[in-house]
Design an enzyme around this catalytic site. Structure first.
Site, PDB file in Angstrom:
ATOM      1  N   HIS A  37      49.773  50.484  53.248  1.00 59.02           N
ATOM      2  CA  HIS A  37      49.812  49.747  51.985  1.00 59.02           C
ATOM      3  C   HIS A  37      48.515  49.900  51.184  1.00 59.02           C
ATOM      4  CE1 HIS A  37      48.242  46.794  54.847  1.00 59.02           C
ATOM      5  NE2 HIS A  37      47.699  46.157  53.821  1.00 59.02           N
ATOM      6  N   CYS A 122      76.640  36.471  38.099  1.00 55.80           N
ATOM      7  CA  CYS A 122      77.259  35.205  38.509  1.00 55.80           C
ATOM      8  C   CYS A 122      78.374  34.772  37.556  1.00 55.80           C
ATOM      9  CB  CYS A 122      76.199  34.112  38.598  1.00 55.80           C
ATOM     10  SG  CYS A 122      75.387  33.780  37.012  1.00 55.80           S
TER      11      CYS A 122
END
Length: 148
Positions: A37, A122
């Site tokens: 990282h 949704c």
């Protein structure tokens, strides 16, 4: 890729489509001579999270490093361009905590690529749909042109 992202598309599919390695774990070290990282942060010119869920926005704004995306974000040098493209339900996007988290990110240099108003997954109609790919690409290209 976060765990949630991997529910939508597999790392292998993304790797094949992008022709780039896909990182999925902060603890996975491909090379023993580098911390993954940290090295990814050093190699970054522009850091974009798209789509950015309310959860990822919250974790980024609070400095969590429990996944590869947030760990790389913390490891970015200060000069790296940082962008975030939220995508979520309108109520989640407009919630005061989400707005506070976005404002926190803006104060540390993130640019928000605002979601569009659209029919959401949704079934609601409202602001929260991911900006169009064309808009995101144009904003990224413009930002990269500014640093060259």
């Amino acid at each position: 890729m976060t765990e949630a992202a991997q529910q939508f598309i597999t790392p292998l599919t993304l790797q094949v489509l992008s022709k780039n390695p896909v990182h999925t774990s902060v603890m996975s070290e491909d090379r023993p001579d580098v911390v993954n990282h940290i090295e990814l942060g050093k190699q970054t010119d522009l850091f974009l999270v798209a789509p950015a869920s309310a959860d990822t926005i919250a974790r980024l704004s609070h400095g969590h490093a429990n996944d590869i995306v947030c760990a790389v974000a913390l490891a970015l040098p200060a000069h790296v361009i940082k962008m975030i493209a939220p995508a979520m339900n309108t109520n989640m996007y407009e919630h005061p905590l989400t707005q506070t988290n976005l404002n926190t990110l803006k104060t540390i240099g993130y640019q928000e690529i605002e979601p569009k108003t659209s029919l959401l997954a949704c079934g609601d109609l409202g602001k929260g749909a991911l900006a169009t790919v064309d808009d995101i690409v144009q904003i990224v290209q413009d930002a990269l042109l500014d640093i060259t």
